[in-house]
Design a protein around this motif. Structure first.
Motif, PDB file in Angstrom:
ATOM      1  N   LEU A 126      -7.284  -1.659   6.219  1.00 23.84           N
ATOM      2  CA  LEU A 126      -8.843  -2.259   6.300  1.00 23.84           C
ATOM      3  C   LEU A 126     -10.097  -1.220   6.128  1.00 23.84           C
ATOM      4  CD1 LEU A 126      -7.170  -5.342   5.714  1.00 23.84           C
ATOM      5  CD2 LEU A 126      -8.094  -4.357   3.859  1.00 23.84           C
ATOM      6  N   GLU A 130     -12.995  -0.268   3.222  1.00 24.26           N
ATOM      7  CA  GLU A 130     -13.535  -1.121   2.866  1.00 24.26           C
ATOM      8  C   GLU A 130     -14.720  -0.399   2.855  1.00 24.26           C
ATOM      9  OE1 GLU A 130     -12.383  -5.461   4.758  1.00 24.26           O
ATOM     10  OE2 GLU A 130     -13.527  -4.162   6.120  1.00 24.26           O
ATOM     11  N   HIS A 140     -15.161  -4.217  -4.914  1.00 19.46           N
ATOM     12  CA  HIS A 140     -14.821  -5.194  -3.986  1.00 19.46           C
ATOM     13  C   HIS A 140     -12.740  -5.090  -4.224  1.00 19.46           C
ATOM     14  CE1 HIS A 140     -13.646  -8.440  -1.123  1.00 19.46           C
ATOM     15  NE2 HIS A 140     -13.451  -9.099  -2.256  1.00 19.46           N
ATOM     16  N   ILE A 144      -7.535  -4.141  -1.507  1.00 19.47           N
ATOM     17  CA  ILE A 144      -6.606  -4.604  -0.921  1.00 19.47           C
ATOM     18  C   ILE A 144      -5.897  -4.173  -1.715  1.00 19.47           C
ATOM     19  CG2 ILE A 144      -4.655  -6.287  -0.692  1.00 19.47           C
ATOM     20  CD1 ILE A 144      -7.057  -6.441   1.036  1.00 19.47           C
ATOM     21  N   THR A 147      -5.325  -0.378  -0.363  1.00 23.50           N
ATOM     22  CA  THR A 147      -5.076  -0.033   0.675  1.00 23.50           C
ATOM     23  C   THR A 147      -3.282  -0.089   1.333  1.00 23.50           C
ATOM     24  OG1 THR A 147      -7.090  -0.971   1.776  1.00 23.50           O
ATOM     25  CG2 THR A 147      -5.013  -1.317   3.404  1.00 23.50           C
ATOM     26  N   VAL A 354      -2.438  -7.613   5.411  1.00 27.05           N
ATOM     27  CA  VAL A 354      -2.921  -7.218   4.708  1.00 27.05           C
ATOM     28  C   VAL A 354      -3.413  -8.228   3.455  1.00 27.05           C
ATOM     29  CG1 VAL A 354      -3.922  -5.621   3.662  1.00 27.05           C
ATOM     30  CG2 VAL A 354      -2.481  -4.916   5.207  1.00 27.05           C
ATOM     31  N   VAL A 355      -2.345  -8.958   3.411  1.00 24.25           N
ATOM     32  CA  VAL A 355      -2.272 -10.473   2.230  1.00 24.25           C
ATOM     33  C   VAL A 355      -2.420 -11.517   2.619  1.00 24.25           C
ATOM     34  CG1 VAL A 355      -0.679 -11.298   0.545  1.00 24.25           C
ATOM     35  CG2 VAL A 355      -0.284  -8.897   0.750  1.00 24.25           C
ATOM     36  N   ARG A 358      -6.503 -10.047   3.899  1.00 27.09           N
ATOM     37  CA  ARG A 358      -7.579  -9.812   3.098  1.00 27.09           C
ATOM     38  C   ARG A 358      -8.439  -9.004   3.885  1.00 27.09           C
ATOM     39  NH1 ARG A 358      -5.139 -11.358  -1.634  1.00 27.09           N
ATOM     40  NH2 ARG A 358      -6.866 -10.655  -2.499  1.00 27.09           N
ATOM     41  N   SER A 359      -9.671  -9.289   4.974  1.00 29.33           N
ATOM     42  CA  SER A 359     -10.418  -7.957   5.174  1.00 29.33           C
ATOM     43  C   SER A 359     -10.390  -7.674   6.367  1.00 29.33           C
ATOM     44  CB  SER A 359     -11.722  -8.694   4.843  1.00 29.33           C
ATOM     45  OG  SER A 359     -11.752 -10.024   6.615  1.00 29.33           O
ATOM     46  N   SER A 360     -10.918  -6.490   7.583  1.00 32.57           N
ATOM     47  CA  SER A 360     -10.961  -6.067   8.000  1.00 32.57           C
ATOM     48  C   SER A 360     -11.487  -7.472   9.711  1.00 32.57           C
ATOM     49  CB  SER A 360     -11.762  -4.940   8.570  1.00 32.57           C
ATOM     50  OG  SER A 360     -13.039  -4.919   8.486  1.00 32.57           O
ATOM     51  N   ASN A 362     -11.396 -10.972   8.978  1.00 29.08           N
ATOM     52  CA  ASN A 362     -10.578 -11.770   9.329  1.00 29.08           C
ATOM     53  C   ASN A 362      -9.442 -11.109  10.541  1.00 29.08           C
ATOM     54  OD1 ASN A 362     -11.533 -13.603   7.731  1.00 29.08           O
ATOM     55  ND2 ASN A 362     -10.222 -12.989   5.178  1.00 29.08           N
TER      56      ASN A 362
END
Length: 622
Positions: A126, A130, A140, A144, A147, A354-355, A358-360, A362
């Motif tokens: 991720l 990004e 953006h 996801i 990835t 990942v789901v 949703r971001s590195s 988080n």
């Protein structure tokens, strides 16, 4: 060992490609998370202080703890938490209570590896993808899906093995380290004064001025040592010297230059905090850098996936998991294996991560608890190795490991603050695997006790059978039994239903030891039972590749000649029925029974031929 045959340069290149993939890609997100937390104002002193903390964290934890101290604790040349656990447990084998406690702690640490193994590929891939958002905010929505596609492709190729692509790991990672170093140098050249942050007094000054903030920030600072455990885990593949040379000559200098380059960029442009790594690069280099970062992230993930196969295989041989299907992907390298169940279970968990997150950024909240707890466990086990195996004086042992323990404890305590923000996720995964392992191990103990209570002595039984022998048929029967000296159920069923006894009969018990390797000269222990029957114990270390036909071939010339075409293998499978008061809660009894029912990989694990026969034995209550 490979390390004794390959030249140092080749081993250093291999270590760069395999060992340092994780920690090499930590520059993608570490500085962003530390400064992006909002806890640190962008003052010159604060930037210097944070960079100094990052540098001395790398120096203290990676350079001093792992490279200098922990790499010395090799178990016959092997490293990793399982090897350390075996070494520590052997060191205190005369203290049964302490040994049992260390085994539980070590196995829990091994389970945490799976939690770390889910978060690390997710955050690394991720973090690389990004970079598209830096190129254009409109991209953006593609982060996801792209990835997940990359991860799917990565897990789909696992069954083909890593030998075909592994040779490219080293060169790609060399390009990666050279690139990140060059990006850092270019920015440092604009603000060379940033190098003053190498002095530890900036770190100490920041910590003394901001103790509460420092404690909170440790949860993000720990990201810079992702993959530190790989230094020790991969020692058996490359040896101590290549890992040390690769760290001090390539990996650490490149990481330091890039971190200080990002710090210099933030002094010049605080808005770069949204992604300081990618904003180091000029606009024309963004796309190539995203591609290179993604390749490095895949390599980092690959090393962890293959590590999961290896750790699972070792844990199985130590008796904490049922046999699983193992496929060998390289006829020349026994260590290159593929385990379908582990592969796709890991993939599902990573996709879920990942789901969900949703971001590195988080995922950074979820990262840290598992790895810092693993660091604590490694330090604890190291103490017992230093004290009871190396037999150093107690004050020296406390001094050697106590400082590392306190630092690890500080990082772990800080990461506990992230428990509700996502830190629960890797702990949940590790805890679930730990529950499965301990349930399986306890269930096997109960079955062993029940078998011993109801066992028929093998030697006495054969004496009675030979007094009025049944029809003897040509060929050799190999009866696999978990306990030597007792009659396997498969033999009883063969006599009851077929009313024959083979010309030669081997009663084989596979014994897995808490050492990495056992040579072929110590592979078999043979005891003649008379009437062309033998009790055979096959010995394996937890790094050995079980191959029962190859091991039994050593019987030739020792009274028993095996012909592969006329040898049949019989595996006794007990039908487990739970009962009240057996020593486990009813729901754990049911869990063990289900695991026992699904444990169908014995033949694959022991590399048995297709003529292996599974015989159902009598019901055993647990």
């Amino acid at each position: 060992m490979q390390s004794t045959k390959s030249p140092l340069g080749a081993l250093v290149l291999g270590a760069i490609g395999v060992v340092y993939g994780d920690i090499g890609t930590s520059v993608l997100y570490t500085v962003k998370e530390v400064f992006g937390s909002g806890h640190v104002p962008f003052t010159t002193d604060n930037v210097y202080g944070i960079l100094s903390i990052l540098f001395w964290t790398l120096t203290f934890i990676v350079s001093l703890k792992y490279v200098v101290l922990v790499l010395r604790a090799d178990n016959n040349g092997e490293g990793g938490l399982v090897a350390m656990l075996a070494l520590a447990s052997q060191s205190v084998k005369e203290k049964p209570a302490l040994r049992r406690a260390l085994l539980v702690v070590g196995i829990f640490g091994t389970c945490l590896f799976y939690g770390d193994g889910v978060i690390t590929p997710a955050i690394t891939v991720l973090g690389a993808v990004e970079g598209l958002e830096v190129m254009s905010p409109n991209l953006h929505g593609a982060i996801i899906p792209l990835t997940l596609v990359i991860l799917l492709g990565l897990f789909m190729v696992q069954k083909h093995g890593t030998s075909s692509i592994g040779r490219f790991f080293g060169p790609v990672m060399i390009v990666w380290f050279v690139t990140i170093a060059a990006l850092g140098v270019a920015q440092i050249a604009r603000h060379p004064e940033i190098l003053w942050a190498l002095s530890p007094h900036y770190a100490l000054g920041f910590m003394l001025a901001n103790p509460g903030t420092t404690f909170v920030l440790l949860g993000a600072v720990v990201l810079c040592v992702t993959g530190g455990e790989a230094l020790y885990a991969d020692m058996g593949h490359f040896g101590k010297q290549p890992i040390r040379v690769a760290w001090f000559s390539i990996a650490m200098p490149a990481l330091t230059l890039n971190y200080f380059g990002q710090g210099a960029l933030l002094l010049e442009n605080p808005d770069a905090v949204k992604n300081p790594f990618y904003m180091l690069a000029p606009a024309w280099a963004l796309m190539p850098l995203v591609v290179l970062a993604t390749a490095a992230a895949v390599i980092a993930s690959q090393a962890l996936i293959t590590g999961a196969y290896s750790v699972t295989k070792q844990v199985i041989q130590l008796g904490y998991l049922p046999r699983l299907r193992v496929e060998h992907t390289n006829v020349k390298e026994a260590g290159q294996i593929y385990m379908p169940f582990v592969n796709w279970s890991l993939f599902v968990a990573i996709v879920l991560a990942v789901v969900m997150f949703r971001s590195s950024s988080n995922l950074a909240a979820a990262y840290g608890i598992a790895v810092t707890l693993d660091m604590l466990i490694t330090t604890t086990l190291t103490f017992f190795v230093v004290r009871y195996n190396w037999r150093y004086p107690l004050p020296l042992c406390i001094a050697a490991t106590g400082c590392f323990f306190l630092v690890d404890l500080a990082f772990f305590s800080s990461n506990l603050l992230k428990l509700l923000q996502g830190g629960w996720f890797p702990l949940f995964i590790g805890g679930s695997v730990f529950l499965l392992m301990m349930t399986w191990q306890r269930g096997r103990e109960l079955l062993h006790d029940k078998r011993r209570a109801e066992a028929i002595d093998l030697r006495d039984f054969l004496t009675a059978v030979m007094a009025s022998p049944p029809t003897r048929v040509d060929g050799t029967a190999v009866f696999l039994t978990g306990e030597p000296g007792i009659v396997p159920n498969a033999l009883l069923h063969n006599l009851k239903h077929n009313k024959v006894l083979h010309a030669q009969n081997l009663f084989v018990t596979v014994h897995n030891h808490e050492v990495p390797w056992i040579g072929m000269d110590k592979r078999l222990q043979i005891e003649p039972l008379g009437g062309d029957c033998w009790q055979v114990t096959v010995n394996y270390g937890f790094k050995n590749d079980p191959d029962l036909p190859r091991a039994l071939a050593l019987m030739r010339g020792r009274g028993c000649e095996l012909d592969a075409m006329t040898t049949s293998y019989f595996l006794s499978r007990d039908v487990v029925t739970p009962s009240v008061g057996s020593g486990m809660a009813p729901w754990r009894e049911k869990l063990f029974a289900q695991m026992h029912h699904n444990a169908s990989g014995v033949a694959d694990f022991l590399n048995l031929p297709s003529n292996a026969v599974v015989e159902l034995g009598s019901k055993i209550e647990i």
